[in-house]
Scaffold this active site. Structure first.
Site, PDB file in Angstrom:
ATOM      1  CE  LYS A 173      -1.986   2.857   2.946  1.00 65.22           C
ATOM      2  NZ  LYS A 173      -2.203   3.983   2.033  1.00 65.22           N
ATOM      3  CD  GLU A 248      13.469   1.431   8.997  1.00 68.06           C
ATOM      4  OE1 GLU A 248      13.966   2.467   9.471  1.00 68.06           O
ATOM      5  OE2 GLU A 248      13.986   0.312   9.138  1.00 68.06           O
ATOM      6  CB  CYS A 282      12.743   9.953   7.495  1.00 72.93           C
ATOM      7  SG  CYS A 282      13.650   8.868   6.384  1.00 72.93           S
ATOM      8  CD  GLU A 384       9.096  13.316  11.613  1.00 73.27           C
ATOM      9  OE1 GLU A 384       7.992  12.801  11.824  1.00 73.27           O
ATOM     10  OE2 GLU A 384       9.981  12.762  10.937  1.00 73.27           O
TER      11      GLU A 384
HETATM   12  P1  NAD Z   1       1.918   8.152   7.871  1.00 73.51           P
HETATM   13  O1  NAD Z   1       2.273   7.362   9.075  1.00 73.51           O
HETATM   14  O2  NAD Z   1       0.782   9.098   7.958  1.00 73.51           O
HETATM   15  O3  NAD Z   1       1.569   7.207   6.642  1.00 73.51           O
HETATM   16  C1  NAD Z   1       2.469   6.219   6.174  1.00 73.51           C
HETATM   17  C2  NAD Z   1       1.691   5.124   5.498  1.00 73.51           C
HETATM   18  O4  NAD Z   1       0.888   4.468   6.486  1.00 73.51           O
HETATM   19  C3  NAD Z   1       0.708   5.619   4.427  1.00 73.51           C
HETATM   20  O5  NAD Z   1       0.656   4.688   3.376  1.00 73.51           O
HETATM   21  C4  NAD Z   1      -0.604   5.661   5.178  1.00 73.51           C
HETATM   22  O6  NAD Z   1      -1.736   5.563   4.349  1.00 73.51           O
HETATM   23  C5  NAD Z   1      -0.468   4.444   6.079  1.00 73.51           C
HETATM   24  N1  NAD Z   1      -1.317   4.449   7.269  1.00 73.51           N
HETATM   25  C6  NAD Z   1      -1.899   5.516   7.880  1.00 73.51           C
HETATM   26  N2  NAD Z   1      -2.631   5.096   8.931  1.00 73.51           N
HETATM   27  C7  NAD Z   1      -2.505   3.755   8.994  1.00 73.51           C
HETATM   28  C8  NAD Z   1      -3.010   2.751   9.866  1.00 73.51           C
HETATM   29  N3  NAD Z   1      -3.821   3.054  10.892  1.00 73.51           N
HETATM   30  N4  NAD Z   1      -2.648   1.475   9.658  1.00 73.51           N
HETATM   31  C9  NAD Z   1      -1.803   1.152   8.647  1.00 73.51           C
HETATM   32  N5  NAD Z   1      -1.320   2.051   7.769  1.00 73.51           N
HETATM   33  C10 NAD Z   1      -1.661   3.339   7.938  1.00 73.51           C
HETATM   34  O7  NAD Z   1       3.250   8.874   7.421  1.00 73.51           O
HETATM   35  P2  NAD Z   1       3.431   9.889   6.225  1.00 73.51           P
HETATM   36  O8  NAD Z   1       2.819  11.188   6.658  1.00 73.51           O
HETATM   37  O9  NAD Z   1       3.009   9.258   4.958  1.00 73.51           O
HETATM   38  O10 NAD Z   1       5.011  10.024   6.177  1.00 73.51           O
HETATM   39  C11 NAD Z   1       5.730  10.904   6.958  1.00 73.51           C
HETATM   40  C12 NAD Z   1       6.355  10.189   8.128  1.00 73.51           C
HETATM   41  O11 NAD Z   1       7.123   9.101   7.676  1.00 73.51           O
HETATM   42  C13 NAD Z   1       7.318  11.078   8.898  1.00 73.51           C
HETATM   43  O12 NAD Z   1       7.143  10.874  10.275  1.00 73.51           O
HETATM   44  C14 NAD Z   1       8.682  10.563   8.476  1.00 73.51           C
HETATM   45  O13 NAD Z   1       9.721  10.768   9.400  1.00 73.51           O
HETATM   46  C15 NAD Z   1       8.400   9.117   8.303  1.00 73.51           C
HETATM   47  N6  NAD Z   1       9.387   8.491   7.431  1.00 73.51           N
HETATM   48  C16 NAD Z   1      10.303   7.653   7.994  1.00 73.51           C
HETATM   49  C17 NAD Z   1      11.273   7.066   7.209  1.00 73.51           C
HETATM   50  C18 NAD Z   1      12.296   6.126   7.802  1.00 73.51           C
HETATM   51  O14 NAD Z   1      12.963   5.449   7.042  1.00 73.51           O
HETATM   52  N7  NAD Z   1      12.425   6.041   9.093  1.00 73.51           N
HETATM   53  C19 NAD Z   1      11.307   7.333   5.834  1.00 73.51           C
HETATM   54  C20 NAD Z   1      10.370   8.200   5.303  1.00 73.51           C
HETATM   55  C21 NAD Z   1       9.399   8.772   6.108  1.00 73.51           C
END
Ligand code: NAD
Length: 480
Positions: A173, A248, A282, A384
């Protein structure tokens, strides 16, 4: 209007419930696509497809899986420009970044893991003259891969490539905010004759599709990249089901600048580590800690360089800073800037929305922002922000710098600038983060472990770590 469809059992199809979400272009705020608004029933269909495809995919062997992945990689490379344009339109990032980083790295991910599986071997333990043990690593089965919006195809392939290479079948997804290039990838999989059901992509909202993947009893392992709060939600569902989890998560990365560093290189790289992809990586350094003897010089030079960055049309080759990913995210970042002011922070540059002319007037642009005057404990330096906003703080000693760097709940990445070889090792070893870059940033070798400590994550991706995650180790002991 373009459509972003599900890819299940080798076919592109709308959601079973026939619902659609709007796909926006951050550059001008327009709606350019309709995205399948899937639900648990679509995930269930995808799991069934992935389950039936599993035996055949494993039977293709490492060479067969390598060939299939390399074929898809070649088609993405053939259409690199199309992918780069699409990624830029969907995410708001400068097309130059998508062309030079996102899409080439997505191709590298596919090729790296396609090849890695050919070279991967497992251990044997000889127990004196008594027994031979060997570790048999078999694919976990059907795995769930959930990825975020900031590096859409890049992080999507970072998960699916090792899973597929290891012999798993996948229900994936992408973020509903930036799904478009995964639709293009699905089209290339069909063109390549990729076996139906091996990779399934279910489009839609996290709370519906992501939650259904997490809770599905047919998926024993979840690889997730996204926010820490979402990671906690996933862990709450998955832990009692004893699923394997790789998380992650978010970060609040520190950049430690010592006065003995190569100043010019440090400033140039720190502008990049602060504002690449509008600060939405990130790994971006959002807390810049500078040794006091160099603080004034750093502040003057850094702010002057940041003010020269061009905020503009992502499609324009001269743009440094494109649009942030969504209106909601822009408002969130502006809220953090207001908070910083309330906490007593001084805005040295930026601090506001940038309104472009003409067709881009409704786009979501923010000026790169540098803030000083805040202590390490305030919310601005703890939470963050994930946008083009950094703080700068002075420090007096190495011990203080390390304590400040380690003083958040996160532990993803750190950057150290120094010419002192002993200090490089001493400081790097004390930093509580999964990645430490010394005199560089975002220099990546795909074989290295990638991931965070504390609330930045659980587990590691990359190289053998990823192949281990997507396999179960079984020890087979044979008495001599
Ligand atoms: P998010 O957590 O809102 O969403 C990430 C993914 O999870 C999306 O596909 C979203 O639809 C899905 N999701 C949302 N709610 C969910 C649930 N209840 N159950 C399962 N899946 C769900 O994050 P975002 O806003 O898309 O991305 C930004 C965040 O990602 C920031 O905090 C950033 O630091 C982090 N990030 C971390 C890394 C890393 O490698 N550590 C890399 C990139 C981004």
């Amino acid at each position: 209007m373009e459509q972003v469809l599900n890819y299940i059992q080798g076919d592109l199809r709308p959601a079973l419930g026939q619902g659609w979400l709007d796909g926006h272009a951050p550059a001008d705020g327009s709606v350019f696509a309709h995205i399948a608004d899937s639900g648990a029933e679509d995930v269930d269909l995808a799991v069934k497809a992935a389950t039936s495809a599993l035996t055949g995919w494993i039977a293709m062997g490492r060479q067969g899986r390598h060939d299939a992945l390399m074929h898809v990689a070649a088609l993405v490379e053939r259409d690199l420009e199309l992918f780069a344009q699409a990624e830029s339109r969907d995410n708001g990032k400068p097309v130059s970044l998508a062309r030079e980083v996102d899409i080439p790295r997505a191709i590298s991910n596919l090729r790296f893991f396609a090849t890695a599986i050919l070279h991967w071997s497992s251990e044997a333990h000889i127990t004196d003259d008594v027994a031979v043990n060997y570790t048999d690593r078999q694919p976990v089965g059907v795995v769930g891969c959930i990825s975020p919006w900031n590096l859409p195809l890049y992080l999507f392939t970072w998960k699916i490539a090792p899973a597929l290479a290891a012999g798993c079948t996948v229900v994936a997804k992408p973020s509903e905010i930036t799904p478009y290039t995964t639709h293009l990838l699905a089209e290339r999989c069909i063109e390549a004759g990729f076996p139906p059901g091996v990779l399934n992509i279910v489009q839609g909202m996290g709370g519906k599709v992501g939650a259904a993947i997490t809770a599905h009893p047919g998926i024993p392992a979840i690889s997730f990249t996204g926010g820490t709060a979402t990671g906690a939600r996933i862990a709450t569902t998955a832990a009692p089901m004893f699923k394997k989890l790789s998380l992650e998560l978010g970060g609040k990365n520190a950049v430690l600048v010592f006065s003995d560093c190569d100043f010019e290189r440090m400033v140039a790289e720190t502008v990049r580590s602060s504002f690449s992809n509008q600060g939405q990586i990130c790994l971006c350094g959002s807390r810049i800690l500078v040794e006091r003897s160099m603080y004034e010089r750093f502040r003057e030079t850094f702010v002057a360089r940041v003010q020269k960055l061009r905020v503009g049309d992502p499609a324009d080759a001269s743009t440094d800073i494109g649009a942030v990913v969504s209106e909601a995210h822009m408002q969130k970042v502006l809220g953090h800037i207001e908070l910083a002011k309330e906490e007593g922070g001084r805005i040295l540059c930026g601090g506001e929305r940038v309104e472009l002319d003409g067709a881009l007037a409704e786009g979501w642009y923010l000026a790169p922002t540098v803030i000083e005057g805040l202590g390490p404990a305030c919310r601005t330096n703890q939470e963050e922000i994930f946008g083009p906003v950094v703080t700068i703080q002075p420090f007096d000693s190495e011990e203080e710098a390390v304590a400040m760097a380690n003083g958040t709940v996160y532990g993803l990445a750190s950057v150290v600038w120094t010419s002192d070889g002993s200090r490089m090792h001493r400081v790097a070893r004390q930093l509580k983060s999964g990645i430490v870059w010394v005199n560089c940033w975002m220099l990546r070798d795909l074989r290295t472990p990638f991931g965070g400590m504390k609330q930045s994550g659980v587990g590691r991706e990359g190289g053998e770590e990823a192949l281990r995650f997507f396999t179960e180790a079984k020890n087979i002991c044979i008495k001599i």
